[in-house]
Design an enzyme around this catalytic site. Structure first.
Site, mmCIF file in Angstrom:
data_model
loop_
_atom_site.group_PDB
_atom_site.id
_atom_site.type_symbol
_atom_site.label_atom_id
_atom_site.label_comp_id
_atom_site.label_asym_id
_atom_site.label_seq_id
_atom_site.Cartn_x
_atom_site.Cartn_y
_atom_site.Cartn_z
ATOM 1 N N LYS A 13 -11.069 10.801 2.514
ATOM 2 C CA LYS A 13 -12.101 11.932 1.942
ATOM 3 C C LYS A 13 -11.469 13.192 1.270
ATOM 4 C CE LYS A 13 -14.756 12.286 5.631
ATOM 5 N NZ LYS A 13 -13.649 10.842 6.105
ATOM 6 N N ARG A 88 -22.629 13.891 9.290
ATOM 7 C CA ARG A 88 -21.980 13.258 9.800
ATOM 8 C C ARG A 88 -23.458 11.967 10.405
ATOM 9 N NH1 ARG A 88 -16.305 13.658 10.462
ATOM 10 N NH2 ARG A 88 -15.650 15.377 9.657
ATOM 11 N N ARG A 127 0.521 7.743 10.334
ATOM 12 C CA ARG A 127 0.107 9.261 9.244
ATOM 13 C C ARG A 127 0.489 9.643 10.320
ATOM 14 N NH1 ARG A 127 -5.311 11.482 9.147
ATOM 15 N NH2 ARG A 127 -5.637 11.087 11.256
ATOM 16 N N ARG A 160 -0.487 11.981 16.110
ATOM 17 C CA ARG A 160 -1.902 11.855 17.094
ATOM 18 C C ARG A 160 -2.539 11.294 17.510
ATOM 19 N NH1 ARG A 160 -5.545 14.686 11.831
ATOM 20 N NH2 ARG A 160 -5.029 16.615 11.460
ATOM 21 N N ARG A 171 -12.541 4.200 17.089
ATOM 22 C CA ARG A 171 -13.528 5.726 16.264
ATOM 23 C C ARG A 171 -14.281 4.721 15.235
ATOM 24 N NH1 ARG A 171 -8.841 8.668 14.327
ATOM 25 N NH2 ARG A 171 -10.117 9.784 12.469
#
Length: 221
Positions: A13, A88, A127, A160, A171
Protein backbone atom coordinates in the site's frame (compact mmCIF):
# COMPACT_ATOMS: atom_id res chain seq x y z
CA UNK A 1 -9.50 12.41 -8.45
CA UNK A 2 -9.92 11.09 -4.90
CA UNK A 3 -8.66 7.52 -4.40
CA UNK A 4 -8.48 5.15 -1.43
CA UNK A 5 -5.87 2.38 -1.52
CA UNK A 6 -6.56 -0.59 0.73
CA UNK A 7 -4.84 -3.92 1.22
CA UNK A 8 -3.47 -6.37 3.77
CA UNK A 9 -0.11 -5.82 5.48
CA UNK A 10 2.65 -6.54 2.99
CA UNK A 11 0.52 -5.86 -0.10
CA UNK A 12 2.52 -2.72 -0.88
CA UNK A 13 0.00 0.00 0.00
CA UNK A 14 2.66 2.50 1.02
CA UNK A 15 4.85 1.91 -2.02
CA UNK A 16 2.00 1.90 -4.52
CA UNK A 17 0.17 4.89 -3.06
CA UNK A 18 3.33 7.02 -3.08
CA UNK A 19 4.16 6.07 -6.67
CA UNK A 20 0.56 6.55 -7.78
CA UNK A 21 0.51 9.97 -6.13
CA UNK A 22 3.64 10.95 -8.06
CA UNK A 23 2.22 9.63 -11.33
CA UNK A 24 -1.08 11.52 -10.92
CA UNK A 25 0.53 14.57 -9.27
CA UNK A 26 -1.70 14.24 -6.21
CA UNK A 27 -0.82 14.37 -2.49
CA UNK A 28 -0.22 11.06 -0.73
CA UNK A 29 -2.11 11.03 2.56
CA UNK A 30 -1.22 8.40 5.13
CA UNK A 31 -2.82 8.50 8.58
CA UNK A 32 0.41 7.08 10.01
CA UNK A 33 2.41 9.95 8.51
CA UNK A 34 -0.15 12.49 9.74
CA UNK A 35 0.05 11.03 13.24
CA UNK A 36 3.85 11.13 13.32
CA UNK A 37 3.88 14.67 11.92
CA UNK A 38 1.48 15.94 14.59
CA UNK A 39 3.58 14.33 17.32
CA UNK A 40 6.77 15.78 15.82
CA UNK A 41 5.27 19.29 15.57
CA UNK A 42 3.89 18.98 19.09
CA UNK A 43 0.38 20.01 18.06
CA UNK A 44 -2.48 19.75 20.51
CA UNK A 45 -3.76 16.64 18.74
CA UNK A 46 -0.21 15.28 18.58
CA UNK A 47 0.24 15.65 22.34
CA UNK A 48 -3.02 13.83 23.00
CA UNK A 49 -2.03 11.04 20.62
CA UNK A 50 1.42 10.76 22.19
CA UNK A 51 -0.14 10.10 25.58
CA UNK A 52 -1.82 6.98 24.20
CA UNK A 53 1.30 5.91 22.30
CA UNK A 54 3.52 6.26 25.37
CA UNK A 55 1.18 3.95 27.26
CA UNK A 56 1.32 1.39 24.45
CA UNK A 57 -2.31 1.96 23.48
CA UNK A 58 -4.01 2.62 20.16
CA UNK A 59 -4.72 6.20 19.23
CA UNK A 60 -8.54 6.60 19.29
CA UNK A 61 -10.36 6.92 15.98
CA UNK A 62 -11.66 10.33 17.06
CA UNK A 63 -8.13 11.80 17.21
CA UNK A 64 -7.04 10.19 13.94
CA UNK A 65 -10.18 11.51 12.24
CA UNK A 66 -9.57 15.06 13.47
CA UNK A 67 -6.01 14.95 12.14
CA UNK A 68 -7.22 13.56 8.81
CA UNK A 69 -9.96 16.18 8.55
CA UNK A 70 -7.40 18.92 9.12
CA UNK A 71 -5.10 17.45 6.45
CA UNK A 72 -7.92 17.24 3.91
CA UNK A 73 -8.49 20.96 4.40
CA UNK A 74 -5.06 21.92 3.05
CA UNK A 75 -4.93 23.55 -0.42
CA UNK A 76 -3.00 20.73 -2.11
CA UNK A 77 -6.02 18.40 -1.86
CA UNK A 78 -8.27 20.55 -4.08
CA UNK A 79 -7.41 18.52 -7.19
CA UNK A 80 -7.65 15.22 -5.34
CA UNK A 81 -5.63 12.88 -3.13
CA UNK A 82 -4.47 9.31 -2.59
CA UNK A 83 -5.59 8.04 0.82
CA UNK A 84 -3.32 5.26 2.03
CA UNK A 85 -4.70 2.48 4.22
CA UNK A 86 -7.65 4.35 5.69
CA UNK A 87 -10.41 3.53 6.54
CA UNK A 88 -9.69 0.21 8.24
CA UNK A 89 -13.24 -0.67 9.26
CA UNK A 90 -16.89 0.21 8.64
CA UNK A 91 -16.99 2.74 11.47
CA UNK A 92 -14.05 4.66 10.00
CA UNK A 93 -15.56 4.43 6.50
CA UNK A 94 -18.80 6.04 7.66
CA UNK A 95 -16.90 8.73 9.56
CA UNK A 96 -14.81 9.41 6.44
CA UNK A 97 -18.00 9.69 4.36
CA UNK A 98 -19.29 12.25 6.85
CA UNK A 99 -16.22 14.52 6.84
CA UNK A 100 -15.90 14.29 3.05
CA UNK A 101 -19.58 15.16 2.65
CA UNK A 102 -19.07 18.28 4.76
CA UNK A 103 -16.36 19.34 2.30
CA UNK A 104 -18.44 18.38 -0.76
CA UNK A 105 -15.88 15.71 -1.67
CA UNK A 106 -16.60 12.21 -2.90
CA UNK A 107 -14.37 9.18 -3.31
CA UNK A 108 -13.97 8.29 -7.00
CA UNK A 109 -12.65 4.78 -6.47
CA UNK A 110 -11.39 2.37 -3.81
CA UNK A 111 -8.57 0.14 -5.01
CA UNK A 112 -7.95 -3.05 -3.05
CA UNK A 113 -4.49 -4.60 -3.42
CA UNK A 114 -5.30 -8.30 -3.24
CA UNK A 115 -2.30 -10.39 -2.22
CA UNK A 116 -1.96 -14.07 -1.32
CA UNK A 117 -0.86 -15.17 2.15
CA UNK A 118 2.31 -16.85 0.88
CA UNK A 119 3.53 -13.72 -0.88
CA UNK A 120 2.71 -11.53 2.12
CA UNK A 121 4.58 -13.83 4.53
CA UNK A 122 7.60 -13.91 2.20
CA UNK A 123 7.63 -10.12 1.93
CA UNK A 124 7.11 -9.25 5.58
CA UNK A 125 9.25 -11.98 7.14
CA UNK A 126 12.22 -10.68 5.13
CA UNK A 127 11.61 -7.01 5.83
CA UNK A 128 14.32 -4.95 7.52
CA UNK A 129 13.89 -1.42 8.90
CA UNK A 130 16.47 1.26 9.65
CA UNK A 131 16.40 2.36 13.31
CA UNK A 132 17.51 5.86 12.33
CA UNK A 133 15.60 6.87 9.18
CA UNK A 134 12.96 4.07 8.90
CA UNK A 135 14.04 3.19 5.35
CA UNK A 136 12.86 -0.28 4.33
CA UNK A 137 14.96 -3.13 2.93
CA UNK A 138 14.35 -6.82 2.28
CA UNK A 139 16.69 -9.73 2.94
CA UNK A 140 16.05 -11.17 -0.54
CA UNK A 141 14.18 -8.63 -2.70
CA UNK A 142 16.11 -5.51 -1.72
CA UNK A 143 19.09 -6.32 0.51
CA UNK A 144 21.31 -3.52 1.84
CA UNK A 145 24.76 -3.14 0.29
CA UNK A 146 26.32 -3.84 3.69
CA UNK A 147 24.81 -6.48 5.98
CA UNK A 148 22.29 -4.94 8.42
CA UNK A 149 23.45 -1.39 7.62
CA UNK A 150 21.22 1.22 5.98
CA UNK A 151 22.38 2.37 2.54
CA UNK A 152 20.91 5.83 3.09
CA UNK A 153 22.17 6.88 6.52
CA UNK A 154 24.40 4.08 7.84
CA UNK A 155 21.96 3.27 10.63
CA UNK A 156 21.40 -0.19 12.08
CA UNK A 157 18.77 -2.38 10.43
CA UNK A 158 16.45 -4.62 12.44
CA UNK A 159 13.42 -6.86 12.03
CA UNK A 160 10.21 -5.76 13.72
CA UNK A 161 8.64 -8.23 16.14
CA UNK A 162 5.39 -8.11 14.17
CA UNK A 163 7.25 -9.24 11.04
CA UNK A 164 7.92 -12.70 12.47
CA UNK A 165 6.09 -15.43 10.49
CA UNK A 166 3.71 -16.60 13.23
CA UNK A 167 2.78 -13.03 14.08
CA UNK A 168 2.16 -12.26 10.41
CA UNK A 169 -0.26 -15.18 10.13
CA UNK A 170 -2.21 -13.93 13.13
CA UNK A 171 -2.26 -10.38 11.73
CA UNK A 172 -3.70 -11.68 8.46
CA UNK A 173 -6.51 -13.54 10.24
CA UNK A 174 -7.45 -10.38 12.16
CA UNK A 175 -7.20 -8.25 9.03
CA UNK A 176 -9.39 -10.52 6.89
CA UNK A 177 -12.08 -10.67 9.55
CA UNK A 178 -12.15 -6.89 9.73
CA UNK A 179 -11.79 -6.00 6.06
CA UNK A 180 -14.44 -8.27 4.52
CA UNK A 181 -17.36 -6.07 5.61
CA UNK A 182 -15.42 -2.94 4.57
CA UNK A 183 -14.94 -4.30 1.04
CA UNK A 184 -18.64 -5.17 0.87
CA UNK A 185 -19.42 -1.60 1.95
CA UNK A 186 -17.50 -0.10 -0.98
CA UNK A 187 -18.63 -2.82 -3.39
CA UNK A 188 -22.25 -1.91 -2.66
CA UNK A 189 -21.40 1.71 -3.41
CA UNK A 190 -20.02 0.61 -6.79
CA UNK A 191 -16.61 2.13 -6.10
CA UNK A 192 -14.48 -0.97 -5.40
CA UNK A 193 -11.79 -2.20 -7.79
CA UNK A 194 -9.42 -5.11 -7.09
CA UNK A 195 -5.85 -5.50 -8.33
CA UNK A 196 -3.60 -8.51 -7.76
CA UNK A 197 -0.59 -7.26 -5.82
CA UNK A 198 1.42 -10.49 -6.02
CA UNK A 199 3.51 -9.35 -9.00
CA UNK A 200 6.43 -6.95 -9.31
CA UNK A 201 5.74 -3.48 -7.92
CA UNK A 202 6.14 -1.74 -11.30
CA UNK A 203 3.69 -4.12 -12.98
CA UNK A 204 1.14 -3.63 -10.22
CA UNK A 205 1.50 0.16 -10.51
CA UNK A 206 0.94 0.02 -14.28
CA UNK A 207 -2.28 -1.93 -13.77
CA UNK A 208 -3.52 0.55 -11.16
CA UNK A 209 -2.77 3.50 -13.46
CA UNK A 210 -4.62 1.81 -16.35
CA UNK A 211 -7.66 1.28 -14.11
CA UNK A 212 -7.60 4.90 -12.99
CA UNK A 213 -7.26 6.13 -16.58
CA UNK A 214 -10.21 3.94 -17.53
CA UNK A 215 -12.37 5.73 -14.95
CA UNK A 216 -11.68 9.01 -16.75
CA UNK A 217 -12.29 7.56 -20.23
CA UNK A 218 -15.99 7.77 -21.21
CA UNK A 219 -15.45 5.13 -23.93
CA UNK A 220 -14.63 2.56 -21.23
CA UNK A 221 -17.66 3.21 -19.12
Amino acid sequence: MNIILLGPPGAGKGTQSKQLAKSLNLPHISTGDILRENVKLDTELGRKAKDYMNKGGLVPDELVTKMLNSRLGLPDTKKGFILDGYPRNISQAKTLDSILSQRNIKIDTVIYLDSSDGVIIQRLSGRLVCRSCNMLFHKINMPPKKTMVCDACGGQLYQRDDDKEETIKNRLIVYKNEVSSLLDYYKNKGSLLKVSADGQANDVLKEIIELVKGLNDPSKV
